[in-house]
Scaffold this active site. Structure first.
Site, PDB file in Angstrom:
ATOM      1  N   ARG A   1       1.053  -2.073 -60.542  1.00 27.27           N
ATOM      2  CA  ARG A   1       0.587  -1.360 -59.350  1.00 27.27           C
ATOM      3  C   ARG A   1       1.342  -1.774 -58.103  1.00 27.27           C
ATOM      4  NH1 ARG A   1      -5.456  -1.816 -61.812  1.00 27.27           N
ATOM      5  NH2 ARG A   1      -5.367   0.188 -62.894  1.00 27.27           N
TER       6      ARG A   1
ATOM      7  N   PHE B   1       0.026   7.568 -62.113  1.00 20.90           N
ATOM      8  CA  PHE B   1       0.525   6.363 -62.794  1.00 20.90           C
ATOM      9  C   PHE B   1      -0.361   5.142 -62.520  1.00 20.90           C
ATOM     10  CE2 PHE B   1       5.414   7.221 -63.138  1.00 20.90           C
ATOM     11  CZ  PHE B   1       5.237   7.659 -64.438  1.00 20.90           C
ATOM     12  N   GLU B   2      -0.373   4.214 -63.473  1.00 24.09           N
ATOM     13  CA  GLU B   2      -0.993   2.889 -63.305  1.00 24.09           C
ATOM     14  C   GLU B   2      -2.458   2.963 -62.881  1.00 24.09           C
ATOM     15  OE1 GLU B   2       0.941   0.831 -64.429  1.00 24.09           O
ATOM     16  OE2 GLU B   2       2.996   1.192 -63.836  1.00 24.09           O
ATOM     17  N   GLY B   3      -3.166   3.935 -63.427  1.00 20.69           N
ATOM     18  CA  GLY B   3      -4.554   4.155 -63.027  1.00 20.69           C
ATOM     19  C   GLY B   3      -4.578   5.109 -61.846  1.00 20.69           C
TER      20      GLY B   3
END
Length: 594
Positions: free
Chosen positions: A266, A404-406
């Site tokens: 993140r 992306f990434e949550g």
């Protein structure tokens, strides 16, 4: 402001106390070696990647792999890999700078970032000595390329809802894996896959899977809106026999790997957003200086200047937040011996300490780039909609970052949720501070006039923290264990926290620059900090009103709004004039400026 937080910085502590500026890293603190690494990366991108960007964008696997191996030759693939396993073992500041400079490499930057980050780091932090010896040298030198396989057709943000299974053989020698992973970056050419699945359909775990294992196959490339030069395919596992020694970390602890690697992913995603934002400012300022309308350069029109100033100021905030967070993580991880048996558990604990800040960076970074790219397209006018112009690519490629990434929605829930969990564990005196604030709020007196440099901005940051404690304390008291169901309220709390972290990061950076070089050499820092703090404070006030209006009504609401009004008293600054000065510098330099 509020009471001072000192010594080790506890994740999330910025909402209850003043940060010690000596513990906060800013870009002005970079060492010569770190700057040299950034320059080396930039030279590689401009010399090797940019000239071949169009070919990469056509999804040329062979070219991407060839360039990845060239990147390995100058150490870019081994930056996070310990020296004992063929890497450089660089600090996180250096690797974050690499991520920032790779942004100009567009799709190739994503391919490299996925390999060195979420593809390689699970083995760096959680692999056994045997796994590290077997895999890390080849990942560092580019002879093997990695991919990270978490998402499935029916589970994205709900990672632990995975349906991929692993069953141990009767002789204990191997696990049989079955399932499908979706949207896997680098899948088209990766050799090593970090695969998450459930042992016996119950215990969420991770395995190192090799492409050459029987039963591994790759589905067709997805046709994407952006990042077209990166490979994105399904990974299909049909009765794949994976040696038991390829279990990563421990059975049932795959979530420790997934979530902590995602935390690093993140803030590294935010680094890419920072690099792309700087590029968008540069090309937009250059375009504004050559495009003429009504007989004059469009850069001379105040509304174009306003856009450039706002693009620059938000990027300044992102840069300040990102390297503040990077410094915290770097300091936390620097003395871990990755060869020790318990290094995985210790890495988990230390990375998780700043999970909240990582989510803040991810949300703010992705939304900053979207804002900057959108303004960039607008400055270009109709040409911004044409593929020949670079800003069109930046605009399309930026959209994935909020997924992306949550997703940003999930991360917004994680921000206050993580803070409350830390408070319940006794790591932060959050509720004690919120309860102690009640009496203080009833006795508030009007603030005195502010005369010193950035005095009012310092005061406003302190008031924003009080507002957060007021709203957050009230939310916890009212909803208690049911607060997790109040997603809109949690999102408002997250947005207040994001604004506090942003304005404080800018303020600390500017104060350090004033101390270092003097106020006359920090004029633009001061301007952008004033703009940022006052606009962020407006946002905090609006979020607080929305939250109070949801939680209360009638006389109680009027009482709470009266207290909020006392907390938000201030003298406005001339943001129009400040932005004109910032714009003047951006236009003159045709680049991001501090």
């Amino acid at each position: 402001m509020t009471e001072k937080v000192s010594e080790k910085v506890i994740g999330g502590s910025f909402v209850i106390g003043d940060a010690d500026s000596t513990s906060i890293l800013t870009p002005e603190d970079f060492t010569d070696e770190q700057r040299m690494i950034a320059e080396t990366t930039q030279d590689f991108v401009e010399g090797e990647i940019v000239p071949r960007d169009e070919e990469i964008e056509k999804l040329n696997y062979g070219l991407t792999v060839e360039l990845l191996r060239k990147a390995a030759d100058i150490g870019l693939l081994g930056a996070d890999v310990p020296e004992a396993y063929g890497g450089l073992g660089l600090d996180k500041v250096s690797t974050t700078l690499i991520g920032e400079k790779l942004a100009k490499a567009s799709s190739f930057g994503l391919s490299l970032g996925a390999h060195v980050g979420i593809g390689t780091l699970p083995i760096v932090f959680f692999g056994t000595p045997e796994q590290k010896k077997k895999y890390l040298p080849s990942l560092a030198d580019g002879s093997k390329i990695a991919a990270y396989c978490l998402t499935e057709p029916t589970s994205g943000s709900d990672a632990q809802g995975a349906k991929t299974t692993a069953v141990l053989s009767e002789d204990g020698r191997y696990y049989t894996l079955n399932g499908t992973k979706q949207f896997i970056t680098n899948a088209g050419f990766a050799d090593i896959f970090i695969v998450y699945c459930k042992v016996d359909g119950k215990h969420f775990s991770a395995f190192i899977v090799e492409r050459t294992m029987d039963g591994v196959s790759i589905g067709p490339e997805e046709k994407k809106m952006g990042i077209k030069g990166s490979s994105t395919c399904p990974l299909i596992l049909e009765d794949v026999k994976v040696p038991a020694g390829n279990l990563l970390y421990e059975i049932g602890k795959g979530h420790h790997i997934a979530f902590n690697i995602l935390n690093i992913g993140r803030f590294k995603l935010a680094a890419g957003c920072l690099g792309a934002s700087k590029e968008a400012i540069e090309i937009s300022a250059k375009y504004a200086n050559v495009r003429t309308q009504f007989g004059r350069q469009i850069s001379s029109f105040p509304l174009i200047g306003k856009k450039l100033a706002e693009m620059n100021t938000r990027t300044f905030l992102l840069e300040s937040m990102l390297y503040r967070t990077t410094g915290l993580i770097d300091d936390s991880l620097k003395d871990i011996d990755l060869d020790q048996a318990d290094s995985g558990a210790e890495s988990t604990r230390r990375i998780a300490e700043y999970a909240l800040e990582c989510s803040i960076n991810k949300v703010f970074g992705s939304e900053t780039l979207d804002f900057v790219a959108d303004h960039g397209v607008q400055i270009h006018g109709g040409y911004g909609f044409i593929q020949e112009y670079r800003i069109e690519r930046i605009y399309r490629d930026s959209r994935i970052n909020r997924i992306f990434e949550g997703t940003n929605e999930i991360n917004r829930l994680l921000i206050p949720g993580t803070l409350i969990k830390k408070a319940l564990k006794g790591d932060l005196p959050l509720m004690q501070r919120a309860m102690g604030l009640q009496q203080e709020l009833m006795q508030l007196t009007p603030s005195m006039p502010f005369e010193g440099l950035l005095e009012q901005e310092s005061h406003l940051i302190g008031m924003a923290k009080k507002i957060f404690l007021m709203i957050g304390g009230q939310a916890v008291q009212k909803y208690q264990t049911k607060l997790e169901n109040e997603q809109e309220l949690l999102s408002l709390l997250a947005d207040i926290m994001i604004q506090i972290f942003a304005m404080e990061s800018a303020y600390i950076r500017t104060k350090k620059q004033i101390d270092r070089a003097g106020a006359d050499k920090a004029e633009n820092f001061i301007r952008m900090t004033q703009i940022a703090v006052h606009e962020a404070f407006d946002a905090v006030e609006a979020f607080a009103k929305e939250a109070l209006s949801y939680m209360e009504s009638g006389d109680m609401l009027r009482t709470q709004l009266s207290i909020l009004k006392k907390l938000t008293r201030r003298t406005p600054v001339d943001t129009v004039g400040l932005k004109r000065e910032v714009a003047r510098l951006v236009i003159a330099n045709e680049s991001y400026v501090v």
